[in-house]
Structures are given as C-alpha cells and as structure tokens.
Design a protein around this motif. Structure first.
Motif, PDB file in Angstrom:
ATOM      1  N   ASP A 118       9.951 -42.563   1.978  1.00 52.96           N
ATOM      2  CA  ASP A 118       9.984 -41.297   1.463  1.00 52.96           C
ATOM      3  C   ASP A 118       9.376 -40.723  -0.228  1.00 52.96           C
ATOM      4  N   TYR A 119       7.571 -40.927   0.707  1.00 56.99           N
ATOM      5  CA  TYR A 119       6.799 -40.766  -0.670  1.00 56.99           C
ATOM      6  C   TYR A 119       7.379 -39.471  -1.043  1.00 56.99           C
TER       7      TYR A 119
ATOM      8  N   LYS B   8      -1.781 -44.184  -8.888  1.00 67.89           N
ATOM      9  CA  LYS B   8      -2.581 -42.759  -9.163  1.00 67.89           C
ATOM     10  C   LYS B   8      -4.081 -43.812  -9.245  1.00 67.89           C
ATOM     11  N   ARG B   9      -4.489 -44.868 -10.201  1.00 67.64           N
ATOM     12  CA  ARG B   9      -5.464 -45.131 -10.648  1.00 67.64           C
ATOM     13  C   ARG B   9      -5.873 -46.247  -9.081  1.00 67.64           C
ATOM     14  N   PHE B  10      -4.506 -47.095  -8.217  1.00 66.50           N
ATOM     15  CA  PHE B  10      -6.020 -47.805  -7.752  1.00 66.50           C
ATOM     16  C   PHE B  10      -6.281 -46.363  -6.374  1.00 66.50           C
ATOM     17  N   ILE B  11      -5.419 -45.190  -6.097  1.00 66.07           N
ATOM     18  CA  ILE B  11      -5.900 -44.563  -4.965  1.00 66.07           C
ATOM     19  C   ILE B  11      -7.538 -44.044  -6.067  1.00 66.07           C
ATOM     20  N   LEU B  12      -7.361 -43.468  -6.622  1.00 67.49           N
ATOM     21  CA  LEU B  12      -9.034 -42.693  -7.213  1.00 67.49           C
ATOM     22  C   LEU B  12      -9.724 -43.884  -7.455  1.00 67.49           C
TER      23      LEU B  12
ATOM     24  N   VAL C  80       1.208 -37.435  -7.876  1.00 65.81           N
ATOM     25  CA  VAL C  80       0.780 -38.660  -6.862  1.00 65.81           C
ATOM     26  C   VAL C  80       1.140 -38.365  -5.240  1.00 65.81           C
ATOM     27  N   VAL C  81       1.662 -37.232  -4.804  1.00 65.16           N
ATOM     28  CA  VAL C  81       1.763 -37.094  -3.486  1.00 65.16           C
ATOM     29  C   VAL C  81       0.697 -36.774  -3.422  1.00 65.16           C
ATOM     30  N   GLU C  82      -0.176 -35.623  -4.452  1.00 65.44           N
ATOM     31  CA  GLU C  82      -1.194 -34.899  -3.393  1.00 65.44           C
ATOM     32  C   GLU C  82      -2.431 -35.480  -3.110  1.00 65.44           C
ATOM     33  N   LEU C  83      -2.673 -36.740  -4.262  1.00 65.19           N
ATOM     34  CA  LEU C  83      -3.336 -37.918  -3.635  1.00 65.19           C
ATOM     35  C   LEU C  83      -3.415 -39.395  -2.843  1.00 65.19           C
TER      36      LEU C  83
ATOM     37  N   ASP D 122      -1.339 -37.887   0.147  1.00 67.12           N
ATOM     38  CA  ASP D 122      -2.169 -37.252   0.932  1.00 67.12           C
ATOM     39  C   ASP D 122      -3.257 -36.846   1.092  1.00 67.12           C
ATOM     40  N   GLY D 123      -3.853 -36.868   0.329  1.00 69.55           N
ATOM     41  CA  GLY D 123      -5.271 -37.230   0.599  1.00 69.55           C
ATOM     42  C   GLY D 123      -6.179 -38.065   1.091  1.00 69.55           C
ATOM     43  N   ALA D 124      -5.619 -39.711   0.796  1.00 74.46           N
ATOM     44  CA  ALA D 124      -5.733 -40.724   1.150  1.00 74.46           C
ATOM     45  C   ALA D 124      -5.522 -40.826   2.363  1.00 74.46           C
ATOM     46  N   LEU D 125      -4.315 -40.366   3.293  1.00 79.21           N
ATOM     47  CA  LEU D 125      -4.189 -40.417   4.270  1.00 79.21           C
ATOM     48  C   LEU D 125      -5.570 -39.262   5.396  1.00 79.21           C
ATOM     49  N   THR D 126      -5.335 -38.341   4.722  1.00 77.50           N
ATOM     50  CA  THR D 126      -6.665 -37.920   5.925  1.00 77.50           C
ATOM     51  C   THR D 126      -7.567 -38.385   5.692  1.00 77.50           C
TER      52      THR D 126
END
Length: 214
Positions: free
Chosen positions: A88-89, A66-70, A96-99, A101-105
C-alpha cells in the motif's frame, strides 16, 4: 535487502549512509538482472513494520526513494524495465506517491524486466486482504486467494535471496514462497553485486525442484 544499518555501524557512519550505499546496490542489481535476462526482480524496500523505526530514519528513506526515482527513472525506462509496486504505497507522503504514480505510468508499456518494489508491504497483510476480497466474491479457495494477491499478474516466485546472514523471511512473500528456493548470503546489502546475484542464480540452477513429489 538486509544489512544497511550494520554496514554503516561497522564503519562508524550514520545509518543513512548505509541506506545510501544500499541504493547503489539496488542500481547494480537492477542492471545485472537486466543483463542476465531475468523476467522479474522483487526488492523488499519498505515493510509494514518499518513504520516503527525512528521518524528521522523514515524521512531519510523517503528522501532516498524520491532521489532514486528522479535520478534513475530514465535509465530504467530506457532499458525496457517495467516498474511494479506491491503493498500500500498510497500511505506514503503525497509527493512520494506522485513520483511513484508517474514512474508506473512512464514504464507501463515496457516489456523487459519487471522491477517489483515492495513498499509498505507485509505478506500477512497481503494474504488477509486477498482472502477478504475472495470472500466478498464468493468461495475462499487457494485459487481465489491467489487471484487477489498483489503479485497475481506476476510470474511465480522461484528464488528468494536474503543478505546479511539472517535466516528468516521477515513477512516477505509468504504465500508465494510456498515452493520457492532460498539463498541466505553472508554479505551485507551495500556490498551486494551482480556477481553475488549470478552466483545465487547458478546455485539455483543446480537444484532439483520437486514441489512435494519425488
């Protein structure tokens, strides 16, 4: 990306510190891959077998993800990197899934390095899922299985680099590795640098790949 735990143990530090330093190595490697001009870089971040680890270590790994993505998403996106995920994330905690998904988008339109993160990934599971999908549609062949792999729309695998001196694949990209070259480095992942990546690629460039031919 092997050796976080051993790196910490050698320094009499908690395992989580090794994972933290491993994230720093991820940053260095992604930046180096972009500078070198790689088309795709796949990082084995969490395997299907990693669920067997202690609950507190799993929780710490989720927190680091999570911290890496943020912390890094804007840099990654700004550098034209496209984030991809295999495995299968969706089995991860909802936040975590929400973050993810947002990063993928956020990076879906980028055309630079494909940064592929293997999360809750196991190659045997991937092959079984792909074969089942192929069977549901008709004939099961090499081509129909390949078309349903998590990596179906990614470039062919050229080189696998494993750190920490271990000499095995550990359920990573088994199908894709059929004719990939391999480099086993005696360096723990937290100490891995862009120089290690460049050296492995230089060695790869000297190899003759025959794909079963002469």
């Amino acid at each position: 990306m092997d050796g976080n735990g051993r790196w910490a143990k050698q320094r009499m530090l908690p395992r989580v510190v090794g994972h933290q330093r491993g994230v720093e190595a991820v940053r260095r490697t992604v930046r180096a891959a972009g500078e070198i001009g790689l088309e795709a870089l796949t990082l084995y971040a969490f395997s299907t077998e990693n669920w067997r680890r202690p609950e507190d270590e799993i929780s710490a790994l989720m927190g680091l993800l999570k911290r890496f993505i943020l912390a890094d998403l804007e840099e990654i996106a700004g550098n034209g990197v496209r984030l991809r995920i295999i495995g299968d994330y969706k089995a991860f905690p909802a936040d975590v899934v929400e973050l993810l998904d947002g990063a993928l988008t956020r990076t879906a339109g980028n055309t630079g390095l494909n940064l592929v993160i293997a999360l809750n990934y196991g190659a045997q599971d991937e092959i079984a899922r792909a074969a089942a999908k192929a069977a549901a549609e008709g004939a099961v062949t090499v081509d129909t299985i390949a078309a349903h792999l998590d990596t179906a729309d990614l470039p062919p695998l050229d080189l696998i680099i494993r750190t920490s001196g271990e000499v095995r694949l550990s359920n990573f990209l088994l199908w894709q590795a059929a004719y990939a070259e391999m480099a086993f480095l005696d360096v723990l992942w937290p100490d891995f640098t862009g120089e290690h990546l460049a050296a492995a690629l230089a060695d790869f460039g000297k190899r003759e790949r025959r794909y079963g031919g002469r």
